[in-house]
Design a protein around this motif. Structure first.
Motif, PDB file in Angstrom:
ATOM      1  N   ARG A   2     133.171  62.954 -71.322  1.00 52.73           N
ATOM      2  CA  ARG A   2     133.728  61.877 -70.485  1.00 52.73           C
ATOM      3  C   ARG A   2     132.639  61.070 -69.792  1.00 52.73           C
ATOM      4  O   ARG A   2     132.695  59.833 -69.801  1.00 52.73           O
ATOM      5  CB  ARG A   2     134.714  62.448 -69.456  1.00 52.73           C
ATOM      6  N   ARG A  15     131.945  57.013 -70.144  1.00 54.44           N
ATOM      7  CA  ARG A  15     131.969  56.112 -68.988  1.00 54.44           C
ATOM      8  C   ARG A  15     130.626  55.459 -68.719  1.00 54.44           C
ATOM      9  O   ARG A  15     130.555  54.375 -68.147  1.00 54.44           O
ATOM     10  CB  ARG A  15     132.447  56.871 -67.745  1.00 54.44           C
ATOM     11  N   ARG A  24     131.705  49.509 -66.081  1.00 59.22           N
ATOM     12  CA  ARG A  24     132.117  50.833 -66.524  1.00 59.22           C
ATOM     13  C   ARG A  24     133.640  50.935 -66.506  1.00 59.22           C
ATOM     14  O   ARG A  24     134.294  50.437 -65.597  1.00 59.22           O
ATOM     15  CB  ARG A  24     131.523  51.904 -65.616  1.00 59.22           C
ATOM     16  N   GLU A  32     137.298  52.160 -65.850  1.00 60.26           N
ATOM     17  CA  GLU A  32     137.963  52.928 -64.807  1.00 60.26           C
ATOM     18  C   GLU A  32     139.204  53.629 -65.328  1.00 60.26           C
ATOM     19  O   GLU A  32     139.826  54.410 -64.626  1.00 60.26           O
ATOM     20  CB  GLU A  32     138.334  52.016 -63.636  1.00 60.26           C
ATOM     21  N   TRP A  85     134.963  62.331 -63.615  1.00 60.71           N
ATOM     22  CA  TRP A  85     133.705  62.082 -64.315  1.00 60.71           C
ATOM     23  C   TRP A  85     133.340  63.179 -65.299  1.00 60.71           C
ATOM     24  O   TRP A  85     132.486  62.977 -66.158  1.00 60.71           O
ATOM     25  CB  TRP A  85     132.567  61.886 -63.315  1.00 60.71           C
TER      26      TRP A  85
END
Length: 244
Positions: free
Chosen positions: A24, A28, A37, A39, A54
């Motif tokens: 992940r 991101r 980035r 969201e 995150w």
């Protein structure tokens, strides 16, 4: 089973867990220059889970939107296991195990978008020196903190000069990355620093030549240099740890 074997086993498990959480943040952070980035996931779902969404596998609604978690977990586990096998019971092993997943993350991001995110590269240099400084205070450490500091400064200056000479051939993200690589390589010896840097350049050159030979790039095509610098640094640290 000996203590060293237990350490290797623990390092493998640690690397597997840490690697499982990397897909992940890779997704991101792997954002081309000029873009924000994400969201939300590509399916429009909010990122949930640890640390504000995150960390964790990159899946939503049964669909994968980033790197696959199992290969990432295996790769990180192998890196951590190799570091534990080379370092043994010396206290700097703690620093290596904490730094290794971050380097894997940076390599994956750079390979995807040829970009090294500032929120990781600069703090990583300070974190490497801080962790190695702590290791230097403990008995039976195998390196030297002054060597780590000088290694960071020397390699950073060298790459900064290369950047000034040829900005198109050397990204400034690489300049910031090598501050941390210089620290970990300089911890054991200057020989390890030279070896790791040379191997990084060699691997990058071989990759570029391979792309040209396969007609997937030409001589002016830029390549992600960070993963090869990190691979060279890993070899340099392993050699230094074994020698120590």
């Amino acid at each position: 089973m000996s203590l060293e074997n237990w350490l290797v086993l623990g390092a493998l498990l640690w690397g597997a867990v840490a690697g499982w959480l990397l897909p992940r943040p890779v997704y991101r952070l792997a954002v081309p220059a000029g873009e924000e980035r994400p969201e939300r996931t590509p399916q429009g779902r909010e990122f949930g889970g640890a640390f504000g969404g995150w960390l964790g596998p990159a899946r939503a609604g049964g669909e994968r939107y980033g790197p696959s978690a199992p290969p990432t977990a295996v790769a990180t586990a192998l890196v951590c296991g190799a570091l534990a096998a080379a370092t043994g019971t010396r206290p700097e092993l703690g620093a290596w195990l904490l730094l290794a997943p971050v380097f894997v993350l940076l390599a994956m991001v750079d390979f995807r978008v040829q970009r090294l995110p500032d929120p990781l590269t600069l703090p990583l240099a300070g974190g490497a020196l801080l962790l190695l400084g702590g290791a230097a205070l403990l008995p039976e450490h195998g390196g030297d903190w002054t060597g780590a500091l000088l290694g960071a400064l020397a390699l950073g200056l060298f790459f900064f000069v290369l950047f000034l000479i040829n900005p198109r051939g050397m990204g400034f993200g690489d300049v910031k990355l090598v501050l941390s690589l210089g620290a970990v390589l300089g911890w054991y010896s200057w020989g390890g620093l030279l070896l790791g840097t040379f191997v990084g350049f060699l691997l990058g050159a071989l990759y570029g030549v391979g792309l040209v030979a396969l007609r997937r790039a030409d001589r002016k095509t830029s390549i992600p240099f960070g993963p090869f610098l990190i691979a060279g640094a890993l070899l340099g640290v392993l050699m230094g740890a074994y020698a120590a």
